[in-house]
Design a protein around this motif. Structure first.
Motif, mmCIF file in Angstrom:
data_model
loop_
_atom_site.group_PDB
_atom_site.id
_atom_site.type_symbol
_atom_site.label_atom_id
_atom_site.label_comp_id
_atom_site.label_asym_id
_atom_site.label_seq_id
_atom_site.Cartn_x
_atom_site.Cartn_y
_atom_site.Cartn_z
ATOM 1 N N MET A 36 79.760 38.171 75.619
ATOM 2 C CA MET A 36 80.772 38.753 74.725
ATOM 3 C C MET A 36 80.211 38.920 73.335
ATOM 4 N N ALA A 37 80.519 37.961 72.497
ATOM 5 C CA ALA A 37 80.006 38.092 71.134
ATOM 6 C C ALA A 37 78.958 37.029 70.879
ATOM 7 N N LYS B 253 76.632 37.463 68.054
ATOM 8 C CA LYS B 253 77.171 37.390 66.701
ATOM 9 C C LYS B 253 77.398 35.946 66.262
ATOM 10 N N ARG B 254 77.577 35.063 67.243
ATOM 11 C CA ARG B 254 77.901 33.686 66.884
ATOM 12 C C ARG B 254 76.667 32.963 66.380
ATOM 13 N N ARG C 217 79.940 20.931 65.104
ATOM 14 C CA ARG C 217 81.072 21.758 65.513
ATOM 15 C C ARG C 217 81.852 22.313 64.341
ATOM 16 N N ILE C 218 81.517 21.855 63.178
ATOM 17 C CA ILE C 218 82.432 22.117 62.072
ATOM 18 C C ILE C 218 81.855 23.006 60.989
ATOM 19 N N SER C 219 80.521 23.090 60.922
ATOM 20 C CA SER C 219 79.931 23.757 59.766
ATOM 21 C C SER C 219 80.108 25.252 59.712
ATOM 22 N N ASN C 220 80.508 25.889 60.834
ATOM 23 C CA ASN C 220 80.708 27.337 60.722
ATOM 24 C C ASN C 220 82.086 27.698 60.205
ATOM 25 N N LEU C 221 82.820 26.688 59.750
ATOM 26 C CA LEU C 221 84.077 26.983 59.073
ATOM 27 C C LEU C 221 83.795 27.175 57.592
ATOM 28 N N PRO C 222 84.422 28.199 56.997
ATOM 29 C CA PRO C 222 84.203 28.402 55.561
ATOM 30 C C PRO C 222 84.872 27.307 54.741
#
Lengths: 468, 148
Positions: A1-2, A5-6, A19-24
């Protein structure tokens, strides 16, 4: 799928996956905003990225009970002096609140919540609230208790009255809300305040200043929608006039014989909750918009005995438009009050009734006054005095239950004869009943009860009988 | 409409006079994975259904919604929470965003730093001594946490 991009989260050492660092940053702060400040600050040592995130959360939420250090306790244990430990803790807490406020980088402050047990020095509050007011605080929640009962209640400092941006205000504990009517700058003036909760606050004790303070409280809140107050001592005459009010909750904590008179002018009310000793509660007019009402009221054989009927009658006149009613008449005098329903509850769709050995007649009468009832929930606590329990089938049954009742619940079934008669009556009358659930008091056998109740004739062909 | 981003798309479409007659319009959502989107759609539908079932009875609505949310949390893995938060944020779905952020906050509230590091999969990247300094400065915030 994407997948492409991830961001690929490659596991660090020991196979740990981030698990958390790709949150702005904004979303991380949003998560932190749901934590008390203590936990929020603790995240500062998670990693360099988290070091200053807590300073961006526009909220202060501190509880003096949770502030403790092993150093403090150790020192106290050595000294064996409780007073010293309390003093030390108080100084430390005050220091923490001040330094948190100073270190916060966000300009505006959404919430200032303080749970504070203190002994001698309440003066810090003025400085803190001044900062909060300057940062346009929207929600203020003060829960304050004094160690020493002999000391006077904390007076609201001048800076409190300058928090003009408040939308939510909650005050509880040893706070004095007696407003000095001679000083206009110390007046209750909150043009955006929608929610006001006063819990366990001693209302102005001076009878002469009562009317002033209470009235001034609300006249300074032109858009108030939600008012809640609980008190230990309610005595005297009070007038409440709030045209914008949608929710009102009032509860009186302690059984006492004092008399009060409460006059309520709140025509837009949608939700009404009252718990306490029934006295003279006057509504200006019938509440046309009332959706939900909860009345948990106590009447006893006492000096007010003669007035109960009038008071209840008046109360229900105002509440008669309600859709969802929860009614718990406690105390010994209810069965002497007689028929208290001034008119039928045309809009009543759901009734939750708490039955005791003294108030079955109230339930019976109410069922005869609710032509459109769809859901009936009856709960009973364990009956100690079984002699009073009496269900009588109504002589002139208005046949209301047959047209709309679809759901029936009875909690606390002990298999008493009158209970069985009542269940039998419901099953016999309710033509469109879909579910009947009987919750059995713990010592009884479910199977026996189900067997017995299944024998009762049911008017509804689609009724499902359940015992739990 | 709960998915504000999607609503925006429809509004834009109407403004551009593109035929909006078709009942199944394909809306490109490049930043949302299909799995979290499915969960969000279920959450949204459930929310609307509970609201409709209970009409004006706010108490019942809240109670039922809470029960559903508790059940939902049991089925969601911690690692999915980040995805769900990102998706809800992109779709501008406030209730779901707040719900999942609150869930993460509850999971780490009153827990030791070691636990939180493990939960998030984070490693300390502080210089020597920096972490010690922070521990000292905010000693009070690390006390009284649950046992791991």
């Amino acid at each position: 799928m994407a997948e492409s991009k991830r961001q690929t989260l490659s596991p660090g050492k020991d196979g740990v996956v981030d698990r958390i660092s790709n949150l702005p940053e904004s979303l991380l702060c949003h998560i932190l905003s749901f934590l008390p400040t203590k936990d929020s600050i603790a995240t500062s040592i998670l990693s360099t990225r988290w070091k200053l995130l807590w300073t961006l959360v526009p909220k202060l939420d501190l509880d003096s009970d949770t502030i403790n250090t092993s150093e403090l306790s150790a020192a106290a244990a050595a000294d064996d002096d409780d007073d010293d430990e309390d003093d030390e803790r108080e100084i430390m807490f005050a220091h923490i609140v001040s330094s948190v406020l100073a270190q916060q980088e966000c300009g505006e402050l959404q919430t200032f919540r303080l749970q504070w047990k203190f002994g001698w020095d309440g003066s810090h509050l003025d400085a803190w609230l001044r900062t909060a007011a300057a940062r346009k605080v929207k929600e203020l929640d003060l829960d304050i208790f004094m160690h020493d009962c002999d000391v006077e209640n904390l007076k609201l400092p001048p800076s409190f009255f300058s928090c003009r941006t408040l939308v939510v205000l909650k005050l509880s504990g040893d706070i004095d809300i007696d407003i000095d009517i001679d000083t206009p700058s110390l007046s209750f003036n909150f043009p955006s305040l929608k929610i006001l909760h006063l819990l366990e606050i001693s209302l102005p004790s001076n009878i002469n200043s009562q009317e002033h303070s209470f009235l001034r409280l609300f006249s300074g809140c032109p858009v108030l929608e939600d008012l809640s107050f609980t008190t230990d001592l309610f005595e005297g005459e009070y007038k409440l006039c709030v045209p914008t009010l949608k929710r009102l909750s009032f509860s009186e904590n302690v059984y006492n014989e004092s008399a009060y008179e409460l006059e309520i002018n709140a025509p837009a009310l949608e939700y009404f909750n009252f718990e306490g000793d029934l006295r003279d509660i006057k509504f200006h007019e019938k509440l046309d918009n009332l959706v939900q009402a909860n009345v948990e009221s106590y009447v006893y054989e006492d000096e007010h005995k003669e007035f109960y009927r009038e008071w209840v009658f008046r109360l229900f006149t105002a509440l008669s438009n309600v859709k969802f009613l929860s009614f718990s008449p406690y105390g010994t005098e209810w069965h002497n009050v007689g028929n208290i329903y001034p008119s039928s509850f045309q809009n009543l769709v759901q009734l939750d009734f708490n039955v005791t050995d003294c108030n079955w007649p109230m339930l019976q009468d109410l069922l005869q006054n609710a032509p459109n009832l769809e859901t009936l929930v009856v709960t009973k606590e364990y009956t100690y005095d079984k002699s009073n329990l009496c269900w009588k089938e109504p002589q002139y049954d208005r046949d209301y239950l047959s047209s709309h009742l679809t759901s029936f619940y009875y909690g606390g079934f002990e298999g008493l004869k009158d209970e069985e008669e009542f269940v039998k009556y419901i099953l016999k009358e309710a033509r469109v009943l879909k579910t009947a659930t009987i919750q059995v008091y713990r010592e009884k056998s479910k199977e026996n009860v189900l067997e017995k109740l299944s024998m009762f004739p049911r008017r509804s062909t689609t009724c499902l009988l359940r015992v739990e | 409409m709960k998915f504000c981003a999607v609503k925006q798309y429809f509004d834009d479409e109407n403004n551009n006079n593109i035929t909006s007659g078709a009942s199944t319009t394909m809306i490109p959502l490049p930043n949302v994975e299909s799995h979290p989107l499915a969960i969000l759609i279920t959450y949204c539908k459930k929310h609307l259904k509970i609201k409709a079932n209970n009409a004006d009875n706010k108490k019942e609505t809240e109670k039922e919604m809470e029960q559903y949310e508790q059940e939902l949390l049991k089925k969601v893995m911690p690692q999915e929470l980040t995805e769900l938060i990102l998706a809800a944020n992109y779709l501008n779905f406030k209730e779901a965003l707040d719900f999942f952020c609150r869930a993460v906050a509850s999971a780490i509230q009153n827990k030791s730093i070691e636990f939180v590091r493990k939960f998030f999969g984070l490693e300390s990247d502080f210089e020597l001594g920096e972490e010690e300094k922070l521990r000292e400065e905010f000693a009070w915030s690390f006390e009284g946490v649950d046992e791991d």
